[in-house]
Design a protein around this motif. Structure first.
Motif, short mmCIF file in Angstrom:
data_model
loop_
_atom_site.label_atom_id
_atom_site.label_comp_id
_atom_site.label_asym_id
_atom_site.label_seq_id
_atom_site.Cartn_x
_atom_site.Cartn_y
_atom_site.Cartn_z
N TYR A 1 0.87 -1.18 0.00
CA TYR A 1 0.00 0.00 0.00
C TYR A 1 0.90 1.22 0.00
O TYR A 1 1.82 1.33 0.80
N TYR B 1 -3.62 7.07 11.12
CA TYR B 1 -4.05 8.22 10.34
C TYR B 1 -2.86 9.11 10.00
O TYR B 1 -2.76 9.67 8.91
N ALA C 1 -0.59 7.42 7.37
CA ALA C 1 -1.22 7.40 6.05
C ALA C 1 -0.94 8.68 5.29
O ALA C 1 -0.97 8.71 4.06
N VAL D 1 -15.49 7.89 12.36
CA VAL D 1 -15.73 6.46 12.23
C VAL D 1 -16.59 5.97 13.40
O VAL D 1 -17.47 5.13 13.23
N ILE E 1 -8.63 7.21 4.99
CA ILE E 1 -8.61 6.07 5.93
C ILE E 1 -9.93 6.06 6.70
O ILE E 1 -10.56 5.02 6.87
N ALA E 2 -10.34 7.23 7.19
CA ALA E 2 -11.59 7.31 7.96
C ALA E 2 -12.78 6.94 7.07
O ALA E 2 -13.66 6.17 7.49
N ARG F 1 -12.85 3.20 6.43
CA ARG F 1 -13.22 2.40 7.61
C ARG F 1 -14.71 2.51 7.88
O ARG F 1 -15.33 1.55 8.33
#
Lengths: 378, 395
Positions: free
Chosen positions: A72, A110, A113, B226, B258-259, B262
């Motif tokens: 990723y 987070y 990322a 989330v 990402i949030a 998810r």
């Protein structure tokens, strides 16, 4: 005229210096060696670019443990990846010669990322691993030693790093596509952050990401897979030690059933009447592998005319209210379902139940508490 | 003759030792600073971090003084330590030790000591990052205030709630705000604080200065969306994503994603918002759109409709190629979370069964012959078919 005493001085000088240099002797890949059948070459394609790394069949023939950053990057998943177990040849394998995993669980945060290719910090390295799964067997799985961080740090335990470097850092030689092994060494690693450790004077090479570290366990005469190589330089190697979270992830992927264990404290605790502070009841938990899936709490209380407030705290500090002001236990003895409030929390450690009798009048006594934790295990 | 030879050998030995000594000394001193890097091929290297940690030494016979004055002294002493120039590894060790010390202490005394520091107006930069641990508490914190506010949440939840509400009102620090929101969430036992949490989350996302700064606390607090997992939060995160992309904040966008991912993984029904409001899709990059929509569950009729429409309308061939390579998405993020519980992990057996169903349903998607959508479905069917065939053959 030659003076024999000067010779002996030089001899001792050399002898004094030589051990110092011998202790800096490097552990590196001196030559190709097919050491572990469970370790394989990984090829992955992310955002149009091919990368290579290493992985280990572990926990189950359908699971591979590897590093994260090969699968990723910059917001995109790898679109093709294959695993070639125990590949040992000069050239790259054809895709058809490997097995393609179906998917993966990628550990990140987070914050991490945000960064392209992951932050090069200890904290980022500490979460740089992945569990891949497939529908077919990848081969015989290595036996795993979870929570082996202490052994990784030990200077008496034998360790071996295995992987597929494209280049040998220490010598500059090409690794081609051969499996390499450091051979057994006893250097101890330093813990830098959580599960992330570094070895000094141990080096591998680019392409070794996801490679395995094995530790020899003399009591069982077995080589046990204990961690993943995630970083390195010419004279260091960074590894992530396996722990409860990887075990839980593996167990969940395999559809492990939940098993429950109960932990009880029968020491009665009399709560100060109308007290301002909370009293703590300790509930030690041990022997639960993996992380919590579900929890419930059994309470037996003589509340009198008291009004109970209670919250439960995990060993790592997460809290969950059980009873708030105005709430009621219902019955003197009751089991409260906490559901998934503590899901993902490592189970072992000291749990604490904090209680307060918020209303004065009659003493409240907690007769017993029972914490039941469910975790996925096989 | 023998004496000369013997003497010559001695001189040769001396010379050899001298050469060896010189070589050893030079070799020992050689070596540039090691540059540490990830280990895949084709990656750049980066500067290393600081040296080895010194082990935090505590007496094995240390008796913990649980009084408030003693704990306050300990907090002050450690604040003084962090104000110094100790290396990062030592700072982390000190942080861990103080955290453990306060967690072990009498809760009332620890709470009082912490609150005394927090109300003093003092603060010290710890030199550590804002890092979330596995239980929603911090593994490290960038300042004493953030550290102690986080710890108060574990030691005295009611006091933490009071203090956190003041922090949310003042809005002085993104990192403190994130922890204050977390304390609010931890105190929300039955949903009575959900409205307040939603309000606080929205207010945080609306802060332009915090969005531009993208501090670690702000990023980790995206996880509140989330936990809330409602259409309003999902929509706000989409807005934030678009805003980040428009202002060149690709990094913030990645964290945002990402949030979003998810949320959709936990509740694929959220994707139906795209059907009701197709404009929402434009708040994502083509790759992000492909990735989110790869979580469509086409066992549901509504999701089949979304997929049909998506395959017919996707403009970017790269987007469809990426979609076809990952649909149905079997990957997941495993994240240390400030707020939300972990998403359930689908077992291999369940995933395999789901793939079989998807393979069957794909045949019913109406697509124009030769269209990009039809090609994408063909790629998906080949991919899924191959892995299922292999599994069935027991390979």
């Amino acid at each position: 005229m030659f003076h024999p005493l000067r010779v002996s001085h030089l001899f001792w000088l050399a002898a004094a210096l030589f051990p110092a240099s011998a202790s800096a002797a490097k552990i590196f890949y001196s030559k190709p060696s097919l050491s572990k059948q469970s370790v394989g070459l990984v090829q992955s394609k992310v955002d149009g670019y091919w990368y290579r790394g290493s992985g280990t069949v572990a926990y189950d023939p359908k699971l591979i443990v590897s590093c994260g950053h090969v699968y990723y990057d910059s917001g995109k998943w790898a679109t093709e990846y294959t695993f070639h177990r125990a590949w040992h040849a000069k050239g790259y394998p054809r895709r058809s010669q490997g097995v393609a995993p179906r998917g993966l669980s990628y550990f990140t945060s987070y914050v991490d990322a945000c960064r392209t290719r992951g932050s090069e910090s200890n904290a980022a390295f500490a979460s740089d691993f992945t569990v891949l799964y497939g529908y077919s067997s990848f081969g015989t799985a290595a036996e795993v030693w979870d929570n082996s961080a202490t052994a990784i740090r030990s200077w008496s335990r034998y360790k071996e790093i295995v992987g597929y470097p494209s280049e040998i850092d220490y010598t500059g030689a090409s690794g081609a596509c051969y499996q390499h092994s450091t051979g057994w060494f006893t250097y101890g690693a330093y813990q830098l952050r959580g599960r992330y450790h570094e070895f000094d004077d141990v080096s591998t090479g680019p392409g070794n990401s996801g490679g395995a570290i094995f530790i020899y366990q003399s009591s069982t005469d077995k080589d046990l897979f204990t961690g993943v190589l995630v970083s390195g330089a010419r004279r260091m190697a960074g590894v992530v030690a396996l722990d409860a979270s990887t075990r839980s992830l593996a167990d969940s992927s395999l559809g492990a059933k939940l098993s429950s264990r109960a932990f009880r404290n029968d020491n009665p605790v009399v709560l100060p009447d109308g007290g301002e502070s909370f009293s703590a009841v300790s509930i030690p938990v041990s022997g639960v592998s993996g992380t919590v899936s579900k929890a419930s709490l059994g309470l037996s209380v003589d509340a009198g005319s008291g009004e109970l407030e209670a919250y439960l705290r995990s060993p790592g500090g997460k809290i969950r209210w059980i009873l708030k002001k105005g709430g009621s236990l219902g019955k003197p003895s009751n089991t409260l379902d906490l559901g998934e409030s503590f899901a993902g929390v490592p189970a072992d450690g000291e749990w604490k139940l904090f209680l307060r009798d918020a209303r004065g009048g009659k003493l409240a006594t907690v007769r017993s508490t029972t914490l039941t934790l469910s975790s996925a295990s096989r | 003759m023998q004496a000369i030879r013997s003497q010559a050998f001695r001189w040769l030995g001396v010379l050899g030792l001298v050469v060896l000594t010189v070589w050893l000394v030079r070799h020992h001193r050689r070596g540039a600073e090691e540059v540490r890097e990830h280990r895949p091929d084709h990656h750049p290297s980066h500067a290393p971090e600081s040296a080895r940690p010194s082990q935090a030494k505590t007496s094995s016979r240390e008796v913990q003084d649980n009084t408030e004055p003693a704990l306050s002294r300990r907090i002050s002493a450690d604040a003084g330590f962090f104000a110094g120039d100790a290396p990062a590894a030592d700072r982390q060790a000190r942080f861990d030790a103080l955290r453990a010390h306060l967690l072990r202490a009498d809760s009332a005394a620890a709470s009082a000591a912490i609150r005394a520091y927090l109300s003093s107006g003092n603060d010290v930069v710890t030199g550590l990052a804002f890092r979330v641990g596995g239980e929603g508490a911090l593994d490290s914190a960038p300042s004493m205030r953030v550290f102690l506010l986080d710890l108060l949440g574990s030691i005295d939840p009611p006091a933490a709630l009071d203090l956190s509400r003041r922090v949310l009102e003042s809005g002085n620090s993104a990192d403190e705000y994130a922890i204050a929101l977390r304390n609010l969430a931890w105190n929300d036992s039955g949903g009575e604080l959900t409205g307040e949490l939603r309000q606080g989350f929205s207010a945080m996302l609306a802060r332009e200065d915090w969005r531009a700064e993208a501090a670690d606390g702000f990023l980790e607090a995206l996880d509140a969306g989330v936990l809330l997992r409602d259409e309003d939060s999902f929509s706000r995160l989409l807005d934030l994503n678009r805003s980040a992309l428009d202002s060149g904040g690709a990094a913030l966008s990645r964290a945002c994603f990402i949030a979003l991912d998810r949320i959709v993984e936990a509740d694929p029904g959220m994707l139906e918002m795209f059907r009701r409001d197709p404009g929402l899709r434009d708040r994502l990059t083509p790759d992000q759109r492909a990735s989110l929509l790869s979580r469509l569950d086409i066992r549901r009729a509504a999701h089949q409709a979304i997929l049909t429409e998506y395959l017919a309308s996707a403009q970017d061939s790269g987007e469809l190629d990426y979609f076809a390579a990952i649909f149905p998405n079997g990957n997941r993020f495993h994240v240390n979370r400030l707020f939300s519980p972990p998403n359930p992990v689908m077992s291999i057996a369940d995933r395999m069964e789901a793939d079989r169903v998807v393979l069957g349903e794909l045949g019913r998607i109406p697509l124009a012959v030769g269209s990009p959508g039809e090609k994408a479905v063909k790629v998906i069917r080949e991919r899924l078919g191959e892995s299922l065939e292999r599994a069935d053959a027991g390979k």
